[in-house]
Design a protein around this motif. Sequence first.
Motif, short mmCIF file in Angstrom:
data_model
loop_
_atom_site.label_atom_id
_atom_site.label_comp_id
_atom_site.label_asym_id
_atom_site.label_seq_id
_atom_site.Cartn_x
_atom_site.Cartn_y
_atom_site.Cartn_z
N ASN A 72 2.22 1.68 -3.55
CA ASN A 72 1.16 2.21 -4.41
C ASN A 72 0.97 3.71 -4.18
O ASN A 72 0.78 4.47 -5.13
CB ASN A 72 -0.15 1.47 -4.18
CG ASN A 72 -0.09 0.04 -4.67
OD1 ASN A 72 0.70 -0.29 -5.55
ND2 ASN A 72 -0.92 -0.82 -4.08
N TYR A 73 1.02 4.14 -2.93
CA TYR A 73 0.89 5.56 -2.60
C TYR A 73 2.03 6.35 -3.23
O TYR A 73 1.80 7.39 -3.85
CB TYR A 73 0.87 5.75 -1.08
CG TYR A 73 0.77 7.20 -0.68
CD1 TYR A 73 -0.47 7.82 -0.59
CD2 TYR A 73 1.91 7.95 -0.41
CE1 TYR A 73 -0.57 9.16 -0.24
CE2 TYR A 73 1.82 9.28 -0.06
CZ TYR A 73 0.58 9.89 0.03
OH TYR A 73 0.49 11.20 0.37
N LEU A 74 3.25 5.86 -3.06
CA LEU A 74 4.41 6.55 -3.64
C LEU A 74 4.29 6.64 -5.15
O LEU A 74 4.56 7.70 -5.74
CB LEU A 74 5.70 5.83 -3.26
CG LEU A 74 6.13 5.91 -1.80
CD1 LEU A 74 7.33 5.02 -1.55
CD2 LEU A 74 6.41 7.34 -1.38
N ARG A 102 1.65 6.69 -6.93
CA ARG A 102 0.54 7.56 -7.31
C ARG A 102 0.81 9.03 -7.04
O ARG A 102 0.49 9.90 -7.85
CB ARG A 102 -0.74 7.13 -6.59
CG ARG A 102 -1.95 7.98 -6.99
CD ARG A 102 -3.19 7.53 -6.31
NE ARG A 102 -3.50 6.18 -6.80
CZ ARG A 102 -4.57 5.50 -6.45
NH1 ARG A 102 -5.43 6.02 -5.61
NH2 ARG A 102 -4.77 4.30 -6.92
N TYR A 103 1.42 9.37 -5.88
CA TYR A 103 1.47 10.75 -5.44
C TYR A 103 2.87 11.38 -5.40
O TYR A 103 2.98 12.59 -5.18
CB TYR A 103 0.86 10.88 -4.04
CG TYR A 103 -0.61 10.54 -4.02
CD1 TYR A 103 -1.54 11.39 -4.60
CD2 TYR A 103 -1.05 9.36 -3.44
CE1 TYR A 103 -2.89 11.08 -4.59
CE2 TYR A 103 -2.40 9.03 -3.42
CZ TYR A 103 -3.31 9.90 -4.00
OH TYR A 103 -4.64 9.58 -3.98
N ASP A 135 0.83 -1.21 0.00
CA ASP A 135 0.00 0.00 0.00
C ASP A 135 0.86 1.26 0.00
O ASP A 135 0.51 2.26 -0.64
CB ASP A 135 -0.99 0.01 1.17
CG ASP A 135 -0.32 -0.02 2.52
OD1 ASP A 135 0.76 -0.61 2.66
OD2 ASP A 135 -0.90 0.55 3.47
N LEU A 136 2.01 1.23 0.66
CA LEU A 136 2.90 2.38 0.66
C LEU A 136 3.55 2.56 -0.72
O LEU A 136 3.68 3.68 -1.21
CB LEU A 136 3.97 2.24 1.75
CG LEU A 136 4.91 3.41 1.95
CD1 LEU A 136 4.15 4.72 2.16
CD2 LEU A 136 5.82 3.14 3.13
#
Length: 75
Positions: A14-16, A18-19, A11-12
């Motif tokens: 994926n966050y990195l 994406r953002y 999940d981290l």
Amino acid sequence: MVKISVSLPEDLVNYLDRYVANPDGLIETVLEEWRHKQEDETLAEACAIADELEMGWEEEWQTAAIMDWEALRVY
């Protein structure tokens, strides 16, 4: 430059992805900030020990040392 591998939860990652435009740069910056925090804590501990031992630091010397140290720090 030495390369290292870091494992992160999915999940981290994926966050990195994406953002964050430069995840490697972000991780490097976070690690640099952590290192500075560790150095600050070590300095604070050393100052507390020096105060406890009453090593003769006058306030003027202590202020000058702090100012010199802060001037040398690079962020």
